[in-house]
Scaffold this motif. Sequence first.
Motif, PDB file in Angstrom:
ATOM      1  N   ALA A  97       0.819  -1.209   0.000  1.00  0.00           N
ATOM      2  CA  ALA A  97       0.000   0.000   0.000  1.00  0.00           C
ATOM      3  C   ALA A  97       0.855   1.261   0.000  1.00  0.00           C
ATOM      4  CB  ALA A  97      -0.935   0.009   1.200  1.00  0.00           C
ATOM      5  N   HIS A  98       2.145   1.103   0.229  1.00  0.00           N
ATOM      6  CA  HIS A  98       3.053   2.249   0.204  1.00  0.00           C
ATOM      7  C   HIS A  98       3.690   2.444  -1.173  1.00  0.00           C
ATOM      8  CE1 HIS A  98       3.020   2.928   4.619  1.00  0.00           C
ATOM      9  NE2 HIS A  98       2.713   1.643   4.632  1.00  0.00           N
ATOM     10  N   VAL A  99       3.394   1.528  -2.100  1.00  0.00           N
ATOM     11  CA  VAL A  99       3.905   1.642  -3.467  1.00  0.00           C
ATOM     12  C   VAL A  99       3.025   2.622  -4.236  1.00  0.00           C
ATOM     13  CG1 VAL A  99       4.320   0.411  -5.626  1.00  0.00           C
ATOM     14  CG2 VAL A  99       4.819  -0.705  -3.429  1.00  0.00           C
ATOM     15  N   GLN A 100       3.662   3.582  -4.880  1.00  0.00           N
ATOM     16  CA  GLN A 100       2.903   4.582  -5.635  1.00  0.00           C
ATOM     17  C   GLN A 100       3.703   4.973  -6.866  1.00  0.00           C
ATOM     18  OE1 GLN A 100       0.490   5.905  -7.033  1.00  0.00           O
ATOM     19  NE2 GLN A 100      -0.419   7.179  -5.446  1.00  0.00           N
ATOM     20  N   HIS A 101       3.071   4.771  -8.027  1.00  0.00           N
ATOM     21  CA  HIS A 101       3.716   5.103  -9.295  1.00  0.00           C
ATOM     22  C   HIS A 101       3.004   6.229 -10.035  1.00  0.00           C
ATOM     23  CE1 HIS A 101       6.550   1.824  -8.926  1.00  0.00           C
ATOM     24  NE2 HIS A 101       5.566   0.948  -8.761  1.00  0.00           N
ATOM     25  N   GLY A 102       2.104   6.913  -9.364  1.00  0.00           N
ATOM     26  CA  GLY A 102       1.519   8.103  -9.969  1.00  0.00           C
ATOM     27  C   GLY A 102       0.054   8.016 -10.319  1.00  0.00           C
ATOM     28  N   SER A 103      -0.448   6.817 -10.662  1.00  0.00           N
ATOM     29  CA  SER A 103      -1.861   6.711 -11.048  1.00  0.00           C
ATOM     30  C   SER A 103      -2.750   6.962  -9.840  1.00  0.00           C
ATOM     31  CB  SER A 103      -2.161   5.346 -11.671  1.00  0.00           C
ATOM     32  OG  SER A 103      -1.881   4.303 -10.763  1.00  0.00           O
ATOM     33  N   LEU A 104      -3.933   7.477 -10.089  1.00  0.00           N
ATOM     34  CA  LEU A 104      -4.837   7.907  -9.023  1.00  0.00           C
ATOM     35  C   LEU A 104      -5.798   6.804  -8.587  1.00  0.00           C
ATOM     36  CD1 LEU A 104      -5.758  11.413 -10.501  1.00  0.00           C
ATOM     37  CD2 LEU A 104      -3.928  10.842  -8.893  1.00  0.00           C
ATOM     38  N   GLY A 105      -6.250   6.022  -9.550  1.00  0.00           N
ATOM     39  CA  GLY A 105      -7.253   4.992  -9.279  1.00  0.00           C
ATOM     40  C   GLY A 105      -8.570   5.329  -9.939  1.00  0.00           C
ATOM     41  N   VAL A 106      -9.040   4.443 -10.823  1.00  0.00           N
ATOM     42  CA  VAL A 106     -10.294   4.683 -11.538  1.00  0.00           C
ATOM     43  C   VAL A 106     -11.479   4.153 -10.747  1.00  0.00           C
ATOM     44  CG1 VAL A 106      -9.171   4.616 -13.799  1.00  0.00           C
ATOM     45  CG2 VAL A 106     -10.115   2.501 -12.841  1.00  0.00           C
ATOM     46  N   PHE A 107     -12.634   4.698 -11.046  1.00  0.00           N
ATOM     47  CA  PHE A 107     -13.914   4.198 -10.550  1.00  0.00           C
ATOM     48  C   PHE A 107     -13.983   4.080  -9.035  1.00  0.00           C
ATOM     49  CE2 PHE A 107     -14.217   2.654 -14.991  1.00  0.00           C
ATOM     50  CZ  PHE A 107     -15.355   3.360 -15.336  1.00  0.00           C
ATOM     51  N   PHE A 108     -13.690   5.186  -8.361  1.00  0.00           N
ATOM     52  CA  PHE A 108     -14.064   5.253  -6.956  1.00  0.00           C
ATOM     53  C   PHE A 108     -15.594   5.316  -6.893  1.00  0.00           C
ATOM     54  CE2 PHE A 108     -10.180   7.179  -4.593  1.00  0.00           C
ATOM     55  CZ  PHE A 108      -9.325   6.309  -5.245  1.00  0.00           C
ATOM     56  N   GLY A 109     -16.151   4.628  -5.922  1.00  0.00           N
ATOM     57  CA  GLY A 109     -17.597   4.653  -5.740  1.00  0.00           C
ATOM     58  C   GLY A 109     -17.938   5.177  -4.363  1.00  0.00           C
ATOM     59  N   TYR A 110     -18.585   6.318  -4.308  1.00  0.00           N
ATOM     60  CA  TYR A 110     -19.047   6.900  -3.038  1.00  0.00           C
ATOM     61  C   TYR A 110     -20.536   6.605  -2.915  1.00  0.00           C
ATOM     62  CZ  TYR A 110     -14.706   9.568  -2.476  1.00  0.00           C
ATOM     63  OH  TYR A 110     -13.395   9.946  -2.302  1.00  0.00           O
ATOM     64  N   ASP A 111     -20.891   5.745  -1.969  1.00  0.00           N
ATOM     65  CA  ASP A 111     -22.268   5.272  -1.823  1.00  0.00           C
ATOM     66  C   ASP A 111     -22.979   6.022  -0.696  1.00  0.00           C
ATOM     67  OD1 ASP A 111     -21.611   3.496  -3.798  1.00  0.00           O
ATOM     68  OD2 ASP A 111     -21.380   1.777  -2.458  1.00  0.00           O
ATOM     69  N   PHE A 112     -24.090   6.671  -1.050  1.00  0.00           N
ATOM     70  CA  PHE A 112     -24.854   7.488  -0.105  1.00  0.00           C
ATOM     71  C   PHE A 112     -26.260   6.933   0.089  1.00  0.00           C
ATOM     72  CE2 PHE A 112     -21.674  10.477  -1.566  1.00  0.00           C
ATOM     73  CZ  PHE A 112     -21.460  11.342  -0.500  1.00  0.00           C
ATOM     74  N   HIS A 113     -26.826   7.208   1.252  1.00  0.00           N
ATOM     75  CA  HIS A 113     -28.250   7.038   1.497  1.00  0.00           C
ATOM     76  C   HIS A 113     -28.899   8.415   1.519  1.00  0.00           C
ATOM     77  CE1 HIS A 113     -28.090   2.790   3.533  1.00  0.00           C
ATOM     78  NE2 HIS A 113     -27.794   2.773   2.248  1.00  0.00           N
ATOM     79  N   LEU A 114     -29.949   8.557   0.740  1.00  0.00           N
ATOM     80  CA  LEU A 114     -30.689   9.822   0.701  1.00  0.00           C
ATOM     81  C   LEU A 114     -31.996   9.633   1.446  1.00  0.00           C
ATOM     82  CD1 LEU A 114     -30.096  10.970  -3.007  1.00  0.00           C
ATOM     83  CD2 LEU A 114     -28.615  11.180  -1.004  1.00  0.00           C
ATOM     84  N   GLY A 115     -31.894   9.545   2.738  1.00  0.00           N
ATOM     85  CA  GLY A 115     -33.080   9.403   3.575  1.00  0.00           C
ATOM     86  C   GLY A 115     -33.473  10.756   4.126  1.00  0.00           C
ATOM     87  N   ASP A 116     -33.716  10.832   5.417  1.00  0.00           N
ATOM     88  CA  ASP A 116     -34.047  12.100   6.064  1.00  0.00           C
ATOM     89  C   ASP A 116     -32.773  12.936   6.230  1.00  0.00           C
ATOM     90  OD1 ASP A 116     -36.680  11.230   6.335  1.00  0.00           O
ATOM     91  OD2 ASP A 116     -36.229  10.246   8.247  1.00  0.00           O
ATOM     92  N   GLY A 117     -32.881  14.230   6.043  1.00  0.00           N
ATOM     93  CA  GLY A 117     -31.750  15.110   6.263  1.00  0.00           C
ATOM     94  C   GLY A 117     -30.742  15.053   5.134  1.00  0.00           C
ATOM     95  N   PRO A 118     -29.496  15.485   5.410  1.00  0.00           N
ATOM     96  CA  PRO A 118     -28.463  15.513   4.377  1.00  0.00           C
ATOM     97  C   PRO A 118     -28.109  14.102   3.899  1.00  0.00           C
ATOM     98  CG  PRO A 118     -27.829  16.811   6.311  1.00  0.00           C
ATOM     99  CD  PRO A 118     -29.023  16.005   6.698  1.00  0.00           C
ATOM    100  N   PRO A 119     -27.568  13.966   2.689  1.00  0.00           N
ATOM    101  CA  PRO A 119     -27.079  12.660   2.232  1.00  0.00           C
ATOM    102  C   PRO A 119     -26.069  12.091   3.223  1.00  0.00           C
ATOM    103  CG  PRO A 119     -27.074  14.247   0.426  1.00  0.00           C
ATOM    104  CD  PRO A 119     -27.378  15.019   1.676  1.00  0.00           C
ATOM    105  N   GLN A 120     -26.116  10.774   3.422  1.00  0.00           N
ATOM    106  CA  GLN A 120     -25.222  10.103   4.361  1.00  0.00           C
ATOM    107  C   GLN A 120     -24.318   9.122   3.606  1.00  0.00           C
ATOM    108  OE1 GLN A 120     -25.308  10.742   8.071  1.00  0.00           O
ATOM    109  NE2 GLN A 120     -26.073  12.489   6.874  1.00  0.00           N
ATOM    110  N   LEU A 121     -23.010   9.344   3.720  1.00  0.00           N
ATOM    111  CA  LEU A 121     -22.044   8.474   3.053  1.00  0.00           C
ATOM    112  C   LEU A 121     -21.925   7.165   3.821  1.00  0.00           C
ATOM    113  CD1 LEU A 121     -19.866   8.116   0.843  1.00  0.00           C
ATOM    114  CD2 LEU A 121     -18.220   9.010   2.512  1.00  0.00           C
TER     115      LEU A 121
END
Length: 449
Positions: A97-121
């Motif tokens: 996990a400490h290896v890094q060659h510059g790429s950022l990473g494709v297809f991050f998925g941030y999953d939210f619930h849109l219930g009562d109030g603000p969106p919840q991650l």
Amino acid sequence: MAIHESNRDHHVNIVSSLNDDTAFVTPHWQPPSMDAEALGFPNSIEADAREHLLARFPYFASRLQISTMADAIHAIEAVASTPAYQRHVLRDAPDIAHVQHGSLGVFFGYDFHLGDGPPQLIEINTNAGGGLINATFTKNARATRSNEIEDLFVNMFHHEWACHGGDGPLRSMAIVDVTPTAQYLYPEFILFRRLMARHGVRVDIVDPGQLELRADGLWTSDMRVQMVYNRLTDFYLEDPGNAPLREAHVRGQIALTPHPRAHATFANKKAMTVLSDTSLLTSWGIAESTRRLLSTTIPRTVLVTRDTAEELWAHRRLYFFKPALGYGSKGTYRGDKLTRRVWEDILNGDYVAQLFARPGSRKILVDGVPQELKVDVRNYVYNRQVQLIAARMFQGQTTNFRTPGGGFTPVLGVDDAAASFLELSTSHSARQPVSARDFFNHGSAFPFS
């Protein structure tokens, strides 16, 4: 038409009323077909085996909900880029996990619930599937008017190659997963191969056992691989069968995306304990406005330890329990469903506890019978920018593709003008519901793209 800030919560309720209407769709909406040809799948794909992949009704969200999710995502990635955060989340991470060659990473998925109030991650994924399937779906369903999303995806891979410092243009890519043809989202691999081929990139779809590490790099049977689109759930490439891929990544002979560092930084569930810890963020000098935004959009998440066990058990009904390295809802438990035996397994494992956040809902018709499905909303993200938003509709404790009428569906945003029009119309004539066509002609329901 502008809307005063004090009215915005009410317009979120207007959107909820749209999701409660089993018959409400846009005027141009075309329900999905699981016909292989219509989806662009090869004829060899058995559509019947994926009959619950695509839902037949769209999901509605307000502009405020959409912008709040985007703001939270940008804030999280800004915090994650700070040296203090990096040191904290990587201190116990494996060496790879400490290896890094510059790429950022494709297809991050941030999953939210849109219930009562603000969106919840609810969680962050770093190998979120379904992006291209949803792009294809939204285009076929006439929820978008162009190929903009596909172009974003193609440019994303080329940008990853540039970030890696690759020599020359990107010409070869391998999509790697265990027994790819057996994967539920295998059709998406086919769609990626076709899409990238149209842009001059050869794509081989392979099991990691089909990769060979040679002196000059990583190969499939007859192709030297420049980039690996990594769909494995062995996030740190610890399985012996992934050794060639691991070594090629360590040597920098391939652009691996997403990669182990991205997972350790974002997708390990322990990251949520950091992002929801206001005191810790304060000690790092994170701006008060950022801390406030994260505190309202990320449910409190804590480590499950023997020291916290008594308190968490006593208040278990308030929490959802998740394995730190989990994925696909595997091994997750609602606190009100826990038994003592399972609780002991959790204590012996590596778990976090997250305050329960009620998911959104969508009422639909299944064979003419009204059904209410739960909904979570996935933001596909690259380099802090939201590329696409899609919903997953389901019944049960966690997301799944087994629910009749459920599956992926586009998220259609409703702007303030449209919400105001609907509010005005319904207040003047409660007995005459506003037609979908009138609603969309007078306001603006926009597909997110």
